[in-house]
Structure formats: C-alpha cells, structure tokens
Design a protein around this motif. Structure first.
Motif, PDB file in Angstrom:
ATOM      1  N   PHE A   1       0.863  -1.182   0.000  1.00 51.97           N
ATOM      2  CA  PHE A   1       0.000   0.000   0.000  1.00 51.97           C
ATOM      3  C   PHE A   1       0.898   1.230   0.000  1.00 51.97           C
ATOM      4  CE2 PHE A   1      -2.109  -3.403   2.380  1.00 51.97           C
ATOM      5  CZ  PHE A   1      -3.339  -3.498   1.732  1.00 51.97           C
ATOM      6  N   HIS A   2       0.689   2.119  -0.961  1.00 51.23           N
ATOM      7  CA  HIS A   2       1.611   3.262  -1.047  1.00 51.23           C
ATOM      8  C   HIS A   2       0.873   4.500  -1.526  1.00 51.23           C
ATOM      9  CE1 HIS A   2       6.096   3.763  -0.766  1.00 51.23           C
ATOM     10  NE2 HIS A   2       5.734   4.968  -1.167  1.00 51.23           N
ATOM     11  N   GLY A   3       1.122   5.616  -0.841  1.00 46.59           N
ATOM     12  CA  GLY A   3       0.534   6.887  -1.238  1.00 46.59           C
ATOM     13  C   GLY A   3       1.174   7.415  -2.501  1.00 46.59           C
ATOM     14  N   VAL A   4       0.365   7.745  -3.469  1.00 47.83           N
ATOM     15  CA  VAL A   4       0.876   8.233  -4.753  1.00 47.83           C
ATOM     16  C   VAL A   4       1.626   9.553  -4.581  1.00 47.83           C
ATOM     17  CG1 VAL A   4       0.158   9.121  -7.016  1.00 47.83           C
ATOM     18  CG2 VAL A   4      -0.842   7.002  -6.113  1.00 47.83           C
ATOM     19  N   HIS A   5       1.243  10.336  -3.571  1.00 47.89           N
ATOM     20  CA  HIS A   5       1.856  11.647  -3.358  1.00 47.89           C
ATOM     21  C   HIS A   5       2.873  11.631  -2.213  1.00 47.89           C
ATOM     22  CE1 HIS A   5      -1.110  13.247  -6.145  1.00 47.89           C
ATOM     23  NE2 HIS A   5      -2.044  12.610  -5.454  1.00 47.89           N
ATOM     24  N   ASP A   6       3.401  10.471  -1.897  1.00 44.52           N
ATOM     25  CA  ASP A   6       4.375  10.328  -0.812  1.00 44.52           C
ATOM     26  C   ASP A   6       5.616  11.168  -1.113  1.00 44.52           C
ATOM     27  OD1 ASP A   6       6.203   9.426   1.131  1.00 44.52           O
ATOM     28  OD2 ASP A   6       5.359   7.411   1.121  1.00 44.52           O
ATOM     29  N   GLN A   7       5.908  12.122  -0.237  1.00 44.82           N
ATOM     30  CA  GLN A   7       7.081  12.984  -0.419  1.00 44.82           C
ATOM     31  C   GLN A   7       8.327  12.448   0.278  1.00 44.82           C
ATOM     32  OE1 GLN A   7       6.447  17.319   0.027  1.00 44.82           O
ATOM     33  NE2 GLN A   7       4.281  16.864   0.326  1.00 44.82           N
ATOM     34  N   LEU A   8       8.181  11.438   1.109  1.00 40.84           N
ATOM     35  CA  LEU A   8       9.317  10.898   1.852  1.00 40.84           C
ATOM     36  C   LEU A   8       9.855   9.625   1.228  1.00 40.84           C
ATOM     37  CD1 LEU A   8       7.972  11.536   5.464  1.00 40.84           C
ATOM     38  CD2 LEU A   8       9.630  12.893   4.179  1.00 40.84           C
ATOM     39  N   ILE A   9       8.967   8.701   0.858  1.00 38.70           N
ATOM     40  CA  ILE A   9       9.344   7.482   0.140  1.00 38.70           C
ATOM     41  C   ILE A   9       8.510   7.474  -1.144  1.00 38.70           C
ATOM     42  CG2 ILE A   9       9.584   4.975   0.238  1.00 38.70           C
ATOM     43  CD1 ILE A   9      11.180   6.415   2.384  1.00 38.70           C
ATOM     44  N   PRO A  10       9.089   7.909  -2.251  1.00 38.63           N
ATOM     45  CA  PRO A  10       8.297   8.119  -3.470  1.00 38.63           C
ATOM     46  C   PRO A  10       7.550   6.862  -3.910  1.00 38.63           C
ATOM     47  CG  PRO A  10      10.476   9.084  -3.699  1.00 38.63           C
ATOM     48  CD  PRO A  10      10.495   8.286  -2.428  1.00 38.63           C
ATOM     49  N   PHE A  11       6.420   7.089  -4.558  1.00 39.09           N
ATOM     50  CA  PHE A  11       5.593   5.983  -5.042  1.00 39.09           C
ATOM     51  C   PHE A  11       6.393   5.041  -5.942  1.00 39.09           C
ATOM     52  CE2 PHE A  11       2.526   4.180  -8.125  1.00 39.09           C
ATOM     53  CZ  PHE A  11       1.742   3.451  -7.244  1.00 39.09           C
ATOM     54  N   LYS A  12       7.333   5.577  -6.695  1.00 34.69           N
ATOM     55  CA  LYS A  12       8.160   4.730  -7.568  1.00 34.69           C
ATOM     56  C   LYS A  12       8.962   3.705  -6.765  1.00 34.69           C
ATOM     57  CE  LYS A  12       8.636   7.579 -11.713  1.00 34.69           C
ATOM     58  NZ  LYS A  12       8.080   6.534 -12.594  1.00 34.69           N
ATOM     59  N   SER A  13       9.303   4.031  -5.528  1.00 31.48           N
ATOM     60  CA  SER A  13       9.968   3.046  -4.666  1.00 31.48           C
ATOM     61  C   SER A  13       9.017   1.905  -4.343  1.00 31.48           C
ATOM     62  CB  SER A  13      10.460   3.703  -3.373  1.00 31.48           C
ATOM     63  OG  SER A  13      11.549   4.566  -3.629  1.00 31.48           O
ATOM     64  N   GLY A  14       7.741   2.233  -4.137  1.00 28.33           N
ATOM     65  CA  GLY A  14       6.737   1.197  -3.921  1.00 28.33           C
ATOM     66  C   GLY A  14       6.584   0.308  -5.147  1.00 28.33           C
ATOM     67  N   GLU A  15       6.615   0.917  -6.327  1.00 30.06           N
ATOM     68  CA  GLU A  15       6.540   0.134  -7.566  1.00 30.06           C
ATOM     69  C   GLU A  15       7.747  -0.790  -7.694  1.00 30.06           C
ATOM     70  OE1 GLU A  15       4.069   2.895 -10.696  1.00 30.06           O
ATOM     71  OE2 GLU A  15       6.184   3.396 -10.390  1.00 30.06           O
ATOM     72  N   LEU A  16       8.920  -0.294  -7.329  1.00 32.75           N
ATOM     73  CA  LEU A  16      10.135  -1.111  -7.407  1.00 32.75           C
ATOM     74  C   LEU A  16      10.079  -2.269  -6.409  1.00 32.75           C
ATOM     75  CD1 LEU A  16      12.883  -1.459  -8.725  1.00 32.75           C
ATOM     76  CD2 LEU A  16      13.832   0.166  -7.068  1.00 32.75           C
ATOM     77  N   THR A  17       9.597  -2.006  -5.216  1.00 29.07           N
ATOM     78  CA  THR A  17       9.426  -3.078  -4.227  1.00 29.07           C
ATOM     79  C   THR A  17       8.455  -4.128  -4.743  1.00 29.07           C
ATOM     80  OG1 THR A  17       9.913  -1.569  -2.396  1.00 29.07           O
ATOM     81  CG2 THR A  17       8.678  -3.565  -1.864  1.00 29.07           C
ATOM     82  N   ASN A  18       7.385  -3.692  -5.359  1.00 28.15           N
ATOM     83  CA  ASN A  18       6.400  -4.595  -5.961  1.00 28.15           C
ATOM     84  C   ASN A  18       7.046  -5.512  -7.000  1.00 28.15           C
ATOM     85  OD1 ASN A  18       3.833  -4.159  -8.431  1.00 28.15           O
ATOM     86  ND2 ASN A  18       3.827  -5.679  -6.825  1.00 28.15           N
ATOM     87  N   GLN A  19       7.944  -4.957  -7.787  1.00 30.41           N
ATOM     88  CA  GLN A  19       8.634  -5.749  -8.817  1.00 30.41           C
ATOM     89  C   GLN A  19       9.561  -6.793  -8.208  1.00 30.41           C
ATOM     90  OE1 GLN A  19      10.685  -2.967 -11.394  1.00 30.41           O
ATOM     91  NE2 GLN A  19       8.837  -1.743 -11.711  1.00 30.41           N
TER      92      GLN A  19
END
Length: 268
Positions: free
Chosen positions: A216-234
């Motif tokens: 679960f990741h906030g699209v507007h996360d300013q501390l841990i960018p959403f792209k980091s969540g996408e990378l973790t997902n991968q």
C-alpha cells in the motif's frame, strides 16, 4: 503489557482482541511515531473480527529507551522475540515506513516465521537513500541534513516533518498530535533510526519473501516516493500494489477509510 526482548529492555505491546476466532494483524509503526499512529485502524478493525496487536519499537512510545540496538537486524530480532512470546500464528504482519523495512528484514532473517501474509505500507524499501538498487531515494546529502536538523532543533524538525507527511490539510490539531507522538520518543532513538535508514538497503531481503504480500503506497508520498513502492512490488514475487491516490506518506491517516477496507479485504 511489556515483553522483555533482551536483558533490561522491555517493549510495550497493545493487544485489542475482539474475541474467539478473530484474525490477528500485527502492526509495526514508523518513524518518528509509535503504535498510536494506527488509532484509525484500531477503532474500526476489531468491529469486523480482526485482532489488532501492536508494539512500540525500542526508543519510542511506551517502550524502554536504551542507548543502543537500533540496527535493522536488532529491531527484527526484537520483533521475533515479541511474536514468539505471544505465540502468534498465521498473522498478517503489517509494517509502516521504517516499520516496513523492519518487517522485510524480519521476513528474510526469520524465514517469515508466524506470518501468513505481509502488508507493507509506505515502506522504506528498497532503501531510503538513493543507490543503484534504489534510484528513487533521497540524496545522501539530504539525509545527512535531516539528521543534523534533529541534533540542532528537534521540536522544529518534527513540526516541519508533519507538514510533508500528509497529502491533505488535516488541520493544526492533527499536525500537533503527530509532532507530540514524535516527542514521546527518545531524541537519540529518532536520530539513530534515521541514521540506520540512511545506511541500510533491504533489496536482497525482498527476494526471500514468499508469502502473499500487499504493498500500500501513497501516490503523493514525499518521503518514500511511489516509484519506490513500484520497485518493491517488482522485487517481491507475486506481490500486489495498491496505490492510494489521495495519500502522502501518512496513508493510514490520509485515507483511513479506504485503507481499512483494502486491508480487511487482504487480511481476511
């Protein structure tokens, strides 16, 4: 209740159990907070048959505040001791922010013992600081600046962080509440935890996770960018990414209703 995780170090654990047959979710909070950050989950989930267990990481909230022991490995060991002591099985393990990194290290270090499903919420993953493994992290210089600000003026620093934590105007009362949670921690613990986040990388741990995982990741996360969540997902085989489109880093508060629904669907 309190559980001793090593000689002289006791962690505070809260257990909200609605009764027989309830499904356990174990919550691990983030920096600079404590278990109280999940109040919008604890107020709701037990009504639907979920047992909500949480702990304060050492140095934070109502737990003991030793000078040392803030490495990811030691914090994962603390979590292992608590789960063993509570004799929990088939839990949903939920980690928020740096708590996400701790749960990832726990899954790798302990082979996912006790855990049926993993929920990562705005997790510090693969790393906080930019690296080849984690290109969306903050520059090392920025992390150093943040740490130095805590040495210089921690109360102001916590007030400033509160302004970037959420994606919507929650009002002065909520921002003050956030900062007050931070002030319940030992200042040196907050510094050491951020220092640890700045040097650690959980990339190698991600491939060792072999339970159903929701990110679960906030699209507007300013501390841990959403792209980091996408990378973790991968990097976690078979994991599912759930974007929260109106959330910043504090999605359990930013979009508590939506998050609670998604979490209960995943946890059932």
């Amino acid at each position: 209740m309190y559980i001793e995780v090593e000689k002289g170090v006791h962690l505070f654990v809260q257990d909200i159990d609605p009764g027989p047959g309830s499904k356990p979710i174990f919550f691990v909070h983030g920096w600079p907070l404590n278990h109280k950050m999940f109040q919008y989950q604890f107020n709701v989930l037990p009504q639907y048959g979920f047992r909500c267990i949480s702990m304060d990481i050492r140095g934070n909230g109502q737990s003991d505040k030793p000078w040392g022991g803030y490495s990811y490995n030691r914090l994962a060991d603390d979590l292992a001791v608590v789960l063993d002591a509570l004799k929990l099985e088939n839990i949903v393990l939920l980690g928020f922010s740096i708590g996400g990194a701790i749960t990832i290290r726990y899954m790798s270090r302990y082979g996912g013992r006790h855990v049926a499903k993993l929920a990562l919420v705005d997790a510090v993953s693969p790393a906080f600081v930019k690296s080849p493994n984690s290109p969306y992290g903050v520059p090392k210089e920025q992390a150093t600046t943040l740490i130095n600000q805590m040495y210089d003026n921690l109360p102001k620093f916590l007030d400033d962080v509160s302004l970037t934590f959420f994606n919507r105007n929650l009002g002065a009362a909520t921002l003050n509440w956030f900062a007050e949670l931070g002030r319940e921690s030992a200042s040196y613990a907050l510094i050491k935890l951020l220092q640890e986040a700045a040097r650690e990388d959980v990339t190698d741990d991600l491939s060792k996770i072999n339970v159903p995982t929701a990110i679960f990741h906030g699209v507007h996360d300013q501390l841990i960018p959403f792209k980091s969540g996408e990378l973790t997902n991968q990097k976690i085989k078979g994991s599912q990414l759930y974007p929260l489109y109106n959330s910043g880093h504090g999605l359990p508060i930013d979009q508590s209703h939506e998050f609670n629904k998604l979490l209960m669907q995943f946890a059932k």
